[in-house]
Design a protein around this motif. Structure first.
Motif, PDB file in Angstrom:
ATOM      1  N   THR A 104     -35.908  -1.520 168.824  1.00  0.00           N
ATOM      2  CA  THR A 104     -36.371  -1.227 170.185  1.00  0.00           C
ATOM      3  C   THR A 104     -35.201  -1.267 171.176  1.00  0.00           C
ATOM      4  OG1 THR A 104     -36.985  -3.532 170.405  1.00  0.00           O
ATOM      5  CG2 THR A 104     -38.753  -2.002 169.863  1.00  0.00           C
ATOM      6  N   HIS A 105     -34.450  -2.352 171.184  1.00  0.00           N
ATOM      7  CA  HIS A 105     -33.252  -2.475 172.007  1.00  0.00           C
ATOM      8  C   HIS A 105     -32.265  -3.341 171.235  1.00  0.00           C
ATOM      9  CE1 HIS A 105     -35.807  -1.379 175.569  1.00  0.00           C
ATOM     10  NE2 HIS A 105     -34.689  -0.758 175.886  1.00  0.00           N
ATOM     11  N   PHE A 106     -31.001  -3.265 171.571  1.00  0.00           N
ATOM     12  CA  PHE A 106     -30.009  -4.160 170.964  1.00  0.00           C
ATOM     13  C   PHE A 106     -28.832  -4.306 171.918  1.00  0.00           C
ATOM     14  CE2 PHE A 106     -26.738  -1.085 169.335  1.00  0.00           C
ATOM     15  CZ  PHE A 106     -27.414   0.105 169.574  1.00  0.00           C
ATOM     16  N   THR A 107     -27.871  -5.135 171.531  1.00  0.00           N
ATOM     17  CA  THR A 107     -26.695  -5.368 172.379  1.00  0.00           C
ATOM     18  C   THR A 107     -25.458  -4.805 171.684  1.00  0.00           C
ATOM     19  OG1 THR A 107     -27.701  -7.405 173.145  1.00  0.00           O
ATOM     20  CG2 THR A 107     -25.352  -7.147 173.581  1.00  0.00           C
ATOM     21  N   PRO A 108     -25.085  -3.568 172.009  1.00  0.00           N
ATOM     22  CA  PRO A 108     -23.865  -3.044 171.380  1.00  0.00           C
ATOM     23  C   PRO A 108     -22.627  -3.747 171.929  1.00  0.00           C
ATOM     24  CG  PRO A 108     -24.801  -1.418 172.894  1.00  0.00           C
ATOM     25  CD  PRO A 108     -25.707  -2.606 172.923  1.00  0.00           C
ATOM     26  N   ILE A 109     -21.611  -3.868 171.097  1.00  0.00           N
ATOM     27  CA  ILE A 109     -20.362  -4.526 171.511  1.00  0.00           C
ATOM     28  C   ILE A 109     -19.391  -3.466 172.025  1.00  0.00           C
ATOM     29  CG2 ILE A 109     -18.390  -5.912 170.734  1.00  0.00           C
ATOM     30  CD1 ILE A 109     -20.193  -7.233 168.715  1.00  0.00           C
ATOM     31  N   ILE A 110     -18.834  -3.738 173.186  1.00  0.00           N
ATOM     32  CA  ILE A 110     -17.931  -2.780 173.841  1.00  0.00           C
ATOM     33  C   ILE A 110     -16.702  -2.536 172.977  1.00  0.00           C
ATOM     34  CG2 ILE A 110     -16.472  -2.419 175.877  1.00  0.00           C
ATOM     35  CD1 ILE A 110     -18.592  -4.200 177.385  1.00  0.00           C
ATOM     36  N   ALA A 132     -17.633   0.042 178.708  1.00  0.00           N
ATOM     37  CA  ALA A 132     -19.087   0.122 178.522  1.00  0.00           C
ATOM     38  C   ALA A 132     -19.400   0.846 177.224  1.00  0.00           C
ATOM     39  CB  ALA A 132     -19.732   0.854 179.697  1.00  0.00           C
ATOM     40  N   ILE A 133     -20.579   0.569 176.729  1.00  0.00           N
ATOM     41  CA  ILE A 133     -21.058   1.264 175.526  1.00  0.00           C
ATOM     42  C   ILE A 133     -22.567   1.423 175.675  1.00  0.00           C
ATOM     43  CG2 ILE A 133     -21.269  -0.921 174.222  1.00  0.00           C
ATOM     44  CD1 ILE A 133     -20.525   0.728 171.684  1.00  0.00           C
ATOM     45  N   LEU A 134     -23.059   2.561 175.210  1.00  0.00           N
ATOM     46  CA  LEU A 134     -24.498   2.813 175.306  1.00  0.00           C
ATOM     47  C   LEU A 134     -25.116   2.723 173.922  1.00  0.00           C
ATOM     48  CD1 LEU A 134     -26.917   3.817 177.079  1.00  0.00           C
ATOM     49  CD2 LEU A 134     -26.314   6.122 176.302  1.00  0.00           C
ATOM     50  N   GLY A 135     -26.151   1.918 173.789  1.00  0.00           N
ATOM     51  CA  GLY A 135     -26.867   1.814 172.532  1.00  0.00           C
ATOM     52  C   GLY A 135     -28.183   2.571 172.623  1.00  0.00           C
ATOM     53  N   LEU A 136     -28.468   3.399 171.607  1.00  0.00           N
ATOM     54  CA  LEU A 136     -29.735   4.143 171.581  1.00  0.00           C
ATOM     55  C   LEU A 136     -30.593   3.606 170.449  1.00  0.00           C
ATOM     56  CD1 LEU A 136     -28.344   7.800 171.867  1.00  0.00           C
ATOM     57  CD2 LEU A 136     -29.144   6.315 173.730  1.00  0.00           C
ATOM     58  N   SER A 137     -31.847   3.315 170.744  1.00  0.00           N
ATOM     59  CA  SER A 137     -32.762   2.886 169.690  1.00  0.00           C
ATOM     60  C   SER A 137     -33.783   3.997 169.444  1.00  0.00           C
ATOM     61  CB  SER A 137     -33.454   1.580 170.090  1.00  0.00           C
ATOM     62  OG  SER A 137     -32.484   0.564 170.245  1.00  0.00           O
ATOM     63  N   LYS A 138     -34.727   3.698 168.589  1.00  0.00           N
ATOM     64  CA  LYS A 138     -35.654   4.759 168.151  1.00  0.00           C
ATOM     65  C   LYS A 138     -36.622   5.145 169.271  1.00  0.00           C
ATOM     66  CE  LYS A 138     -38.484   5.734 164.060  1.00  0.00           C
ATOM     67  NZ  LYS A 138     -37.620   6.779 163.553  1.00  0.00           N
ATOM     68  N   SER A 139     -36.720   6.459 169.512  1.00  0.00           N
ATOM     69  CA  SER A 139     -37.657   6.902 170.548  1.00  0.00           C
ATOM     70  C   SER A 139     -39.097   6.807 170.028  1.00  0.00           C
ATOM     71  CB  SER A 139     -37.326   8.332 170.987  1.00  0.00           C
ATOM     72  OG  SER A 139     -37.229   9.162 169.864  1.00  0.00           O
ATOM     73  N   GLN A 140     -39.977   6.496 170.938  1.00  0.00           N
ATOM     74  CA  GLN A 140     -41.374   6.295 170.541  1.00  0.00           C
ATOM     75  C   GLN A 140     -42.311   6.869 171.584  1.00  0.00           C
ATOM     76  OE1 GLN A 140     -42.680   2.440 169.333  1.00  0.00           O
ATOM     77  NE2 GLN A 140     -40.585   1.829 168.809  1.00  0.00           N
ATOM     78  N   MET A 141     -43.482   7.277 171.134  1.00  0.00           N
ATOM     79  CA  MET A 141     -44.536   7.692 172.061  1.00  0.00           C
ATOM     80  C   MET A 141     -45.122   6.446 172.719  1.00  0.00           C
ATOM     81  SD  MET A 141     -45.277  10.690 172.737  1.00  0.00           S
ATOM     82  CE  MET A 141     -45.035  12.362 172.202  1.00  0.00           C
ATOM     83  N   LYS A 142     -45.181   6.484 174.064  1.00  0.00           N
ATOM     84  CA  LYS A 142     -45.735   5.331 174.777  1.00  0.00           C
ATOM     85  C   LYS A 142     -46.691   5.806 175.857  1.00  0.00           C
ATOM     86  CE  LYS A 142     -42.236   1.782 174.426  1.00  0.00           C
ATOM     87  NZ  LYS A 142     -41.376   0.922 175.215  1.00  0.00           N
ATOM     88  N   PRO A 143     -47.702   5.020 176.150  1.00  0.00           N
ATOM     89  CA  PRO A 143     -48.578   5.390 177.266  1.00  0.00           C
ATOM     90  C   PRO A 143     -47.864   5.092 178.589  1.00  0.00           C
ATOM     91  CG  PRO A 143     -49.333   3.359 176.241  1.00  0.00           C
ATOM     92  CD  PRO A 143     -48.122   3.793 175.483  1.00  0.00           C
TER      93      PRO A 143
END
Ligand code: COA
Length: 561
Positions: A490-496, A502-513
């Motif tokens: 869902t979320h995580f802490t990527p190491i710079i 800065a660094i951007l971490g992408l997690s799995k996209s999901q359908m949400k209401p």
């Protein structure tokens, strides 16, 4: 105003001791009990306090002079009660103890208490330290795993009058240190356990290799050490190889008086790094002050700031960490040992440095990528024949470029006290390979379209998996992206990825209401985890960057604005 002669009080066994440090000068205002000079015999050093408060009118001693009980050290223009009541020079108060006794090693040989053949565990107890009761541990000089020599100081204690170092009665490997900073100790307290120890021979002369280690004052009796029955582990232990070699040299005990040590502690100055300019290299208060000025002006870095060349295989950061636990895993079940891959070794060292040296904060947000995903899918359908597959990552790379243009401090690197702003847009992306993690850099992403980015990314990822990335393929990044979207989370802490900020971490996209103001509607949301270097980027900027990224991904037309 009354003039008062300040004399050397009863200093016990000390007779004709040399003045090695003047702690005040004419014109200084001193408090009662404030140390005026430091004297040193062949056994110890101690500070001589003022019996009165007042202003120093005259100093009657110079460096190198010999003094004894009754010698006049200074003439004070006394203030307060003494000034009102006492016109005559006050005699040194007979009962007044010296302000501080600094011991560097025990006077007598260490107690012959360790097992004879140097194999068992030895309990180290606080020796008879005279008047010292409930004294606080103020400095740990060794850590578990360290190999210690006979009479090497283990830690420093300090009362309101003096500080003293507690030496080891035996040589061996420090198995356990039973005290921590702030603990109060008394005679007989168990303070450490040594292993594989060889005790000092009973009749060993108390000679040290340095003047400081020559011997100790009467107050510092030898450490009482008691051999305990070797624990099973100790009994079966083979050679007492230290589990850890300290990265900093074993404290050779910087030669400084307790008040200088206290001064250094208050300023956070590592005494081991201060060069003493006093007699016999002694560190004076002025040395500590000069060191502080140099550090503050940037002319000098302390070891803890990482200025020194890193020890072989070390981080160079100088963190005073516990040694890594040594465990015989085979004791608990079958195991197999495999060497780390070359990439893992290199990336591990880099990740560790970045993690400890960069103050990371991670801002988590979500982007609505419903429309973008539909566009991506249709693009892939249209381009089926081209062989280029477009993934969400390519769109995110382009969106990151737009955000870097809007927030230039994210496209920057720290260089000393300056921030270097980059005018290029090279985006790194973490690629998982059978041998470990690598970060190829996609150059000039601002000048490329999504299809070209996708094609180059696939090429770089293949090169990475095949172990064919060259150093140039992994250099020059503006900012990196770590995408775990294809895997999960869902979320995580990527190491710079230093020196990026800065660094951007992408997690799995999901359908949400998602509430659209009237109802919940299903939306595809992509979790964004933005780790940033808080020395460079404020929390608010990071939140704005991430929010902007989300807006661009939600409506890609914004890139054109
Ligand atoms: N949410 C849901 N699905 C996602 C996604 C996301 N955020 N990102 C990618 N996917 C999907 C892709 O669409 C693809 O689906 P498909 O097979 O049905 O087409 C699948 O996940 C695999 O995508 P992938 O091949 O990994 O492509 P990518 O462009 O997303 O990533 C790499 C390319 C090289 C970055 C990727 O393969 C990789 O190595 N990721 C690991 C990075 C890593 O280890 N980071 C950790 C660092 S600590």
């Amino acid at each position: 105003m009354a003039l008062v002669n300040i004399q050397v009080p009863d200093i016990g066994d000390f007779d004709e001791v040399g003045v090695i440090e003047l702690l005040v000068k004419v014109g200084d205002t001193v408090k009662a009990e404030q140390s005026l000079i430091t004297v040193e015999s062949d056994k110890a050093s101690m500070e001589i306090p003022s019996s009165h408060a007042g202003v120093v009118k005259e100093l009657k001693v110079q460096l190198g002079d010999k003094v004894k009980q009754g010698s006049v050290i200074a003439v004070l223009e006394a203030t307060g009660e003494a000034a009102a009541s006492d016109e005559k020079p006050a005699p040194a108060p007979a009962a007044q103890a010296p302000a501080a006794i600094e011991t560097q090693a025990p006077a007598a040989p260490a107690a012959p208490a360790a097992p004879a053949a140097g194999g068992g565990a030895v309990e180290v107890r606080v020796p008879d330290i005279g008047d010292f009761k409930d004294v606080a541990v103020i400095e740990l000089l060794v850590q578990p795993g360290d190999a210690v020599k006979v009479e090497q100081s283990l830690f420093t204690v300090e009362s309101d009058k003096a500080s003293m170092e507690i030496p080891s009665p035996a040589a061996g490997v420090l198995k356990e240190l039973k005290v921590k900073i702030g603990d109060k100790i008394n005679v007989g307290d168990l303070v450490a356990v040594l292993e594989g120890a060889a005790a000092a021979p009973a009749a060993a002369p108390a000679q040290g290799s340095t003047p400081a280690a020559a011997s100790a004052p009467a107050a510092a009796a030898p450490v009482a050490a008691q051999a305990s029955a070797p624990a099973p582990a100790a009994a079966t232990a083979t050679a007492p190889v230290p589990a850890h070699q300290p990265s900093t040299p074993t404290p050779g005990l910087p030669h400084a008086s307790p008040s200088v040590r206290k001064f250094a502690r208050e300023l956070g100055v590592p005494l081991a790094e201060v060069k003493g300019t006093g007699i016999k290299g002694r560190i004076t208060q002025e040395d500590v002050a000069a060191f502080t000025r140099q550090v503050m002006s940037g002319a000098l870095q302390t070891q803890a700031q990482g200025s020194k060349a890193p020890a072989a295989g070390g981080s160079g950061v100088g963190l005073d960490l516990l040694p890594w636990p040594k465990v015989d895993f085979a004791k608990f079940g079958p195991v197999e040992r495999k060497e780390l891959s070359r990439i893992k070794k290199i990336s591990g060292a880099n990740l560790s440095r970045n993690w400890v040296m960069i103050p990371h904060v991670t801002n988590n947000d979500e982007a609505d990528i419903t429309e973008l995903e539909a566009f991506r899918v249709s693009t892939n359908k249209e381009n089926e024949k081209s062989g280029v597959k477009v993934t969400m990552l390519a769109f995110v790379i382009k969106a990151v470029v737009a955000a870097l243009k809007k927030f230039p401090e994210f496209n920057a690197s720290l260089d000393g006290d300056a921030l270097v702003y980059k005018q290029y847009f090279h985006i790194g992306f973490a690629a998982d390979t059978p041998n470990g993690l690598v970060v190829p850099v996609l150059k000039d992403a601002d000048k490329k379209g999504i299809l070209q980015i996708s094609a180059e990314m696939a090429e770089l990822a293949k090169k990475a998996r095949d172990g064919k990335l060259g150093a140039a393929d992994m250099q020059g990044g503006s900012m990196s992206i770590s995408s775990l979207g294809g895997i999960g989370g869902t979320h995580f802490t990527p190491i710079i990825n230093a020196p990026e900020v800065a660094i951007l971490g992408l997690s799995k996209s999901q359908m949400k209401p998602v509430w659209d103001g009237q109802q919940f509607v299903p939306r595809l949301t992509l979790p964004l985890s933005l780790s940033y270097d808080h020395r460079v980027i404020d929390g608010a900027s990071a939140a704005r960057f991430n929010a902007y990224l989300g807006q661009v991904l939600a409506d890609y037309r914004r890139i054109l604005l």
